[in-house]
Design a protein around this motif. Structure first.
Motif, PDB file in Angstrom:
ATOM      1  N   UNK A 266       0.820  -1.213   0.000  1.00  0.00           N
ATOM      2  CA  UNK A 266       0.000   0.000   0.000  1.00  0.00           C
ATOM      3  C   UNK A 266       0.855   1.265   0.000  1.00  0.00           C
ATOM      4  N   UNK A 267       2.141   1.133   0.288  1.00  0.00           N
ATOM      5  CA  UNK A 267       3.011   2.301   0.354  1.00  0.00           C
ATOM      6  C   UNK A 267       3.425   2.724  -1.045  1.00  0.00           C
ATOM      7  N   UNK A 268       3.760   4.007  -1.162  1.00  0.00           N
ATOM      8  CA  UNK A 268       4.283   4.502  -2.435  1.00  0.00           C
ATOM      9  C   UNK A 268       5.712   4.024  -2.620  1.00  0.00           C
ATOM     10  N   UNK A 269       6.210   4.178  -3.847  1.00  0.00           N
ATOM     11  CA  UNK A 269       7.569   3.709  -4.129  1.00  0.00           C
ATOM     12  C   UNK A 269       8.591   4.447  -3.279  1.00  0.00           C
ATOM     13  N   UNK A 270       8.397   5.738  -3.070  1.00  0.00           N
ATOM     14  CA  UNK A 270       9.338   6.495  -2.255  1.00  0.00           C
ATOM     15  C   UNK A 270       9.323   6.070  -0.802  1.00  0.00           C
ATOM     16  N   UNK A 271       8.133   5.760  -0.262  1.00  0.00           N
ATOM     17  CA  UNK A 271       8.045   5.320   1.137  1.00  0.00           C
ATOM     18  C   UNK A 271       8.585   3.913   1.334  1.00  0.00           C
ATOM     19  N   UNK A 272       8.677   3.173   0.248  1.00  0.00           N
ATOM     20  CA  UNK A 272       9.126   1.788   0.338  1.00  0.00           C
ATOM     21  C   UNK A 272      10.657   1.673   0.343  1.00  0.00           C
ATOM     22  N   UNK A 273      11.352   2.752   0.004  1.00  0.00           N
ATOM     23  CA  UNK A 273      12.824   2.708  -0.113  1.00  0.00           C
ATOM     24  C   UNK A 273      13.500   2.228   1.172  1.00  0.00           C
ATOM     25  N   UNK A 274      13.102   2.683   2.367  1.00  0.00           N
ATOM     26  CA  UNK A 274      13.793   2.197   3.588  1.00  0.00           C
ATOM     27  C   UNK A 274      13.719   0.691   3.796  1.00  0.00           C
ATOM     28  N   UNK A 275      12.752   0.009   3.187  1.00  0.00           N
ATOM     29  CA  UNK A 275      12.590  -1.428   3.378  1.00  0.00           C
ATOM     30  C   UNK A 275      13.333  -2.234   2.311  1.00  0.00           C
ATOM     31  N   UNK A 276      14.013  -1.548   1.385  1.00  0.00           N
ATOM     32  CA  UNK A 276      14.641  -2.248   0.265  1.00  0.00           C
ATOM     33  C   UNK A 276      15.725  -3.205   0.748  1.00  0.00           C
ATOM     34  N   UNK A 277      16.561  -2.763   1.656  1.00  0.00           N
ATOM     35  CA  UNK A 277      17.671  -3.596   2.115  1.00  0.00           C
ATOM     36  C   UNK A 277      17.165  -4.830   2.860  1.00  0.00           C
ATOM     37  N   UNK A 278      16.168  -4.650   3.714  1.00  0.00           N
ATOM     38  CA  UNK A 278      15.621  -5.788   4.453  1.00  0.00           C
ATOM     39  C   UNK A 278      14.944  -6.774   3.514  1.00  0.00           C
ATOM     40  N   UNK A 279      14.277  -6.263   2.496  1.00  0.00           N
ATOM     41  CA  UNK A 279      13.566  -7.126   1.559  1.00  0.00           C
ATOM     42  C   UNK A 279      14.544  -7.949   0.727  1.00  0.00           C
ATOM     43  N   UNK A 280      15.568  -7.294   0.159  1.00  0.00           N
ATOM     44  CA  UNK A 280      16.498  -8.019  -0.707  1.00  0.00           C
ATOM     45  C   UNK A 280      17.386  -8.972   0.086  1.00  0.00           C
ATOM     46  N   UNK A 281      17.820  -8.547   1.265  1.00  0.00           N
ATOM     47  CA  UNK A 281      18.697  -9.402   2.070  1.00  0.00           C
ATOM     48  C   UNK A 281      18.003 -10.699   2.486  1.00  0.00           C
ATOM     49  N   UNK A 282      16.691 -10.684   2.546  1.00  0.00           N
ATOM     50  CA  UNK A 282      15.941 -11.869   3.007  1.00  0.00           C
ATOM     51  C   UNK A 282      15.378 -12.683   1.868  1.00  0.00           C
ATOM     52  N   UNK A 283      15.711 -12.337   0.617  1.00  0.00           N
ATOM     53  CA  UNK A 283      15.117 -13.060  -0.511  1.00  0.00           C
ATOM     54  C   UNK A 283      15.599 -14.500  -0.577  1.00  0.00           C
TER      55      UNK A 283
END
Length: 1106
Positions: A765-782
């Motif tokens: 539900x978040x915009x692309x800009x608001x989602x940036x802080x979660x990028x590292x956690x998301x990719x590291x856990x893939x």
């Protein structure tokens, strides 16, 4: 019309009373004024009125009482008692007679043979004869006017010239026109009266007695008038008559003037009416004359401008006359100019002590209330001299120079006045003719330089005259006289023909006395940047000056650093984007890379440092700083991309000069959120002008992996209506889950799948800009979601979030994802790839955890990254080749690649990659979702083949395992393009390529049963027959064993090929039988071949029977 000066005309008061039928006003008129209006008043009193109201009955009684004491009323009553019908009949007969006689005055029905002169006959005649005499004379004049073809004449007539009987003749004339309107149309009567003496007096009386005809008469006279009224006697008489009419009815003067402009006739009348016009409330700013003439010369109507300019030019060719309207206009303008001059000034130039004591010099300031009027006068004189060709007299030139060198107060209007004065000096340097005047001008220019900073601060304007001075000085130094002319015309707001040769004196003054080139460059750097520079700030700004100095290479020539000024100005920008910013950046980059001269290759400007660039995009904590506007960030991005592109474009030139400017490091580029900035620019296209399109062009050239079509499509999905509705579900702008919670949920993905799914769904539900802080956690856990038993919905949601992040931070996201999906061995060794590693070797993306090939959502991400890095690799290698001065790359030869003229090394890397992909997809033991992964791979290959068909050609010339053909031919929709190059592939000398071509063709014929496939299949069968006769026994066996099964596919797809295939098989059998008889020791392989041949023949027979 000096002949009617002594006559009394109808006053405006009397005419207004007649117009409104104001009986009270009429009663207040004097006897001489009332005498002029008697014809209308008598008719009004005697004729039956249409108005039967009591009010009019009372007014009629007052009129009768008013007329009762006037003696002349009786004669008018007698005139009205005549039989006008019979009179009209006789008049028409006389007109017919005159027409037959060719206009001669030999016979007259209205008037019999006159025994005395016309005046005496009129005196002794009764009312009827008086009417006949006047009517006959008037008709004669009207007929002559009609036959004159516009050529003016002055008719001598006793009846209209005798001062004794003028009033009686006027009465007769008014009565005739009122009673015989069809015979005597008032417009034709007005035209006829212009050709007799005292005509304008008769015309005014006629119109005063028929006040409703005022506009009709005026329009008729204007329409029939000359285009240039002062060139002929007729034009001047017409102008004077209309001027008298407007003096009688001043409220309509401006309407009549508008008719003049509309018809483009009688320009002198328009000026005269303006000179006569006295407004009720005086406008202190601009006089009516200045407004009117300025509107004609500076308006948008070119026809009106040409017409009035011709009036000015023609008027100057005649000797100066006080009665000339043009000279009256010039005198009035000169009086207005002198009236606003600051005291009585002369061309005496004060000394230094006088400069300090302004009160004792001739340099008293222009009063603030006069500044706007002075500016309007300056523009008017510029238009008169530049457009209309006015040649000023010595007096006019002297006073104009005095006004131009006045010193206005420090207000925005004062800044505008100084700019106009300066441009007028440049446009008309002939105004400065004596050494004293030249010294006066130099002193005034010096005052401008000295007071420029004070004016800018006190007036509160960003665009002052100091920038214009600096810009003109730079143009003079670079000899860009056409640019000065354009600047002058733009400031004055008019197109003036200025000869470049006329600027020679001003050029000498500027370049030698006021602004030397070194002074210009030193002064330009000290000029403050424009705060919040945008397109809303008009006029000439410091940026214009710096731009011209950069173009002329003045800074590098005099070793003046301009880098800091440009960087500060770029940081002080906002929307809407100023049009000069992009050209400034381009010329600045050129001055960095290209030396000012070949003899001094070090004479270049310094580039903006990496640290300064980082300060724009990042703070100490790595967060985008808020006090730099998006405009500044986009401009800095444009500068970096343009700099890198220009550096590559000038590599050869720089190599010849043995000069290699430093390129910006990849680490810097990695820290700039390029895609995020481009997305913001996309929403500001109207305010950014051409910046967005320029950035897209640079990205497509230097960063093609950021311009993939798939990314643009996915961005549309992210910003569409459905995501907007979903975001409405958010009750707060902040996310209620932290990065730590996301990591913990991934750690417990098998046991806590629902919680992880809930967090991931909320993140969508978040915009692309608001989602940036979660990028590292998301990719590291893939890597954790690759375990068996992970929900497919979790995998798809991770894919969706990754694609959203890809729209704002693709490059950083790709690197993190590739490092996160490495095999376990590499993860333990903590081997991290960089952006540069992946561009050099895109196949690193495929060297990931093998479980990725069993997970379609993550395989989709892998292929997306792979496609991007392929594009990035090609751009990187091309740039690397240019940087290392390898300008000519050798083409691959047929012996090396099996194909001439094919794509070079980067494309070969692509094909190796595709082979690897195909091999991976065929390993069924590793894939649990084999079919879906195959579809993803085939889709990617299809897009690449469509984008560049040469890739498909190269892939198949290199070849791949035959076992993949059942997958590639039906799975890749664009495989039909292989039919174009299969004949070429069959012609290759390598046996394995010939075999692969026939095998590929057999699958294509089955998939695409087209006429083209049939013709290629015939060719293949023919080639097989040829090879049968020329190959050795071993090669025949190696060739026909894998290709004979293809003949079955040919016949299934195209039954007409059965005969050709049977013939080929018979030949194969005969050759094999011959080999058996000659080589008995090799009987076993040949017998096996015969058995295979027999089985194919049997299968073909069954196909035919079936």
């Amino acid at each position: 019309m000096a002949d009617s000066v002594s006559l009394q005309f109808v006053s405006p008061y009397a005419f207004e009373a007649m117009q409104k039928v104001d009986v009270a006003r009429l009663a207040a008129l004097s006897d001489p004024e009332l005498r002029l209006l008697l014809p209308c008043l008598v008719r009004m009193a005697l004729c039956a009125p249409a108005d039967q109201s009591n009010a009019w009955a009372q007014d009629k009684k007052l009129i009768l009482r008013l007329l009762s004491g006037v003696e002349a009323v009786n004669s008018i009553v007698a005139l009205l008692s005549v039989d006008f019908h019979a009179l009209e009949q006789d008049a028409r007969k006389e007109q017919q007679l005159r027409h037959k006689a060719g206009g001669s005055n030999g016979e007259s029905i209205l008037v019999s043979q006159l025994q005395h002169g016309l005046t005496l006959e009129f005196e002794h005649s009764d009312p009827l004869r008086r009417l006949r005499l006047a009517l006959s004379e008037l008709l004669a004049i009207m007929n002559k006017v009609a036959d004159s073809n516009g050529e003016f004449f002055l008719r001598s007539s006793e009846l209209f010239e005798s001062p004794v009987y003028l009033e009686e003749v006027a009465d007769v004339l008014c009565i005739l026109q009122a009673e015989l309107p069809s015979l005597l149309p008032i417009i034709e009567v007005a035209e006829a009266l212009l050709h007799v003496r005292n005509g304008e007096w008769f015309l005014c009386l006629l119109v005063a007695n028929v006040p409703d005809s005022f506009s009709e008469v005026c329009r008729g006279l204007i329409k029939n008038g000359e285009r240039q009224d002062e060139e002929s006697v007729g034009g001047r008489r017409r102008t004077e008559a209309l001027r008298q009419l407007c003096q009688m009815n001043p409220s309509q003067a401006l309407n009549i003037r508008a008719m003049v402009v509309e018809e483009c006739h009688l320009p002198g009348l328009g000026v005269a009416l303006t000179l006569d016009y006295k407004p009720d409330t005086a406008d202190e700013a601009v006089s009516p004359l200045v407004s009117y003439v300025s509107g004609l010369l500076l308006g948008t109507n070119g026809k009106v401008r040409t017409w009035f300019s011709m009036f000015i030019r023609n008027g100057q060719q005649r000797k100066r006359e006080s009665s000339s309207v043009l000279w009256q206009m010039r005198r009035q303008l000169l009086l207005e100019l002198v009236a606003i001059l600051p005291r009585s000034r002369s061309t005496h130039v004060p000394n230094d002590s006088d400069m300090d004591s302004e009160s004792s010099s001739g340099y008293s300031g222009l009063r603030e209330e006069h500044v706007v009027k002075a500016s309007a006068l300056l523009r008017l004189y510029c238009a008169l001299m530049g457009i209309a060709g006015l040649r000023p007299t010595d007096e006019e030139a002297e006073q104009l120079l005095q006004l131009m060198t006045s010193r206005p107060p420090a207000t925005p209007a004062g800044v505008r006045f100084v700019s106009l004065s300066f441009c007028k000096l440049l446009a008309f340097p002939t105004l400065v003719s004596t050494p004293e005047q030249e010294q006066l001008m130099v002193m005034w220019l010096s005052w401008m330089i000295k007071e420029e900073e004070y004016f800018e601060s006190a007036a509160g304007v960003s665009a002052s005259f100091g920038e214009m001075l600096l810009l003109v000085a730079m143009y003079f130094h670079s000899n860009q006289l056409s640019a000065i002319i354009e600047l002058v015309c733009s400031t004055l707001g008019m197109k003036i023909a200025i000869k470049p040769s006329s600027l020679s004196k001003m050029k000498t003054i500027f370049t030698q006395e006021i602004f030397t080139e070194q002074v210009v460059t030193a002064h330009a750097v000290r000029v403050a940047v424009t705060n919040n520079l945008s397109a809303n700030i008009t006029g000439f700004l410091p940026i214009h000056c710096i731009y011209q100095l950069l173009r002329s290479r003045a800074f590098t020539k005099h070793k003046v650093s301009i880098k800091d000024w440009i960087f500060r100005q770029l940081c002080e920008t906002t929307t809407p984007l100023h049009t000069q910013l992009l050209p400034l950046i381009d010329v600045y980059i050129n001055s960095i890379l290209t030396p000012a001269s070949k003899t001094n290759p070090e004479a270049t400007n310094q580039p903006i440092t990496e640290q300064e660039i980082l300060n724009v995009f990042q703070g100490l904590a790595g967060v985008v700083r808020s006090h730099y506007t998006i405009t500044t960030q986009l401009l800095i991005l444009y500068y970096i991309l343009s700099y890198e592109e220009a550096l590559l474009a000038n590599t050869k030139t720089l190599a010849l000069m043995q000069k290699k400017p430093k390129s910006y490091s990849p680490a810097l580029m990695d820290q700039i959120p390029i895609k995020h900035l481009i997305r913001q620019a996309q929403g500001l296209q109207q305010e950014l002008g051409g910046l967005h399109s320029a950035l897209l062009r640079l990205l497509a050239t230097n960063y093609p992996h950021l311009c993939m079509v798939e990314d643009w499509i996915s961005e549309e999905e992210v910003t569409g209506t459905l995501p907007l509705l979903r975001k409405m579900l958010l009750t707060s702008s902040s996310c209620k889950y932290s990065q730590t919670q996301l990591r913990e949920a991934f750690q417990n993905v098998l046991s806590g799948g629902p919680r992880l799914l809930r967090i991931l769904e909320h993140l969508t539900l978040l915009s692309a800009g608001d989602l940036i802080p979660y990028a590292e956690a998301l990719t590291a856990s893939m890597g954790l979601v690759l375990e068996d038993g992970v929900s497919r919905r979790i995998l798809q949601t991770v894919n969706k979030l990754w694609m959203v992040l890809n729209t704002v931070m693709p490059r950083k996201l790709w690197v993190m994802t590739v490092n996160a999906l490495q095999p376990l061995v590499k993860l333990l060794r903590q081997q991290k790839y960089t952006q540069n590693d992946l561009m050099v070797d895109p196949l690193i993306v495929l060297r990931c955890d093998s479980r990725v090939f069993r997970c379609p959502p993550l395989m989709d991400i892998t292929l997306h990254m792979l496609n991007g890095y392929l594009l990035a690799s090609k751009a990187y290698l091309n740039a690397h080749l240019k940087e290392t001065a390898e300008f000519e790359r050798q083409a691959q030869t047929v012996s090396n690649l099996g194909l001439s003229g094919q794509p070079d090394t980067p494309e070969v890397t692509r094909e190796e990659l595709k082979n690897a992909l195909l091999l991976r997809s065929a390993e069924g033991g590793l894939l649990s979702d084999l079919r879906e992964v195959q579809c993803l791979i085939c889709c990617l290959l299809h897009q690449m083949f469509i984008a560049d068909p040469n890739i498909a050609k190269l892939v198949h010339f290199q070849g791949y395992p035959q076992a993949l053909l059942p997958l590639t031919v039906p799975g890749i929709p664009s495989m039909h393009i292989c039919l174009d190059f299969i004949p070429e592939l069959l012609a290759q000398p390598q046996l394995e390529k010939q075999i692969f071509a026939i095998q590929l063709l057999s699958h294509l014929c089955t998939q695409y049963a087209l006429p083209k496939s049939l013709s290629v299949a015939r060719l293949a069968i023919s080639v097989m027959g040829t090879l049968l006769t020329v190959q050795t026994r071993v090669k025949r066996f190696a060739f026909f064993m894998p290709t004979l099964p293809c003949l079955v596919s040919f016949c299934k797809a195209f039954p007409p090929l059965f005969d050709d295939v049977m013939s080929l098989l018979v030949q194969v059998g005969q050759v094999s039988a011959a080999d058996v008889t000659t080589k008995a020791r090799d009987i076993d392989p040949l017998i096996a071949s015969e058995c295979i041949l027999q089985s194919y023949l049997t299968e073909l027979v069954l196909i035919c029977i079936g």
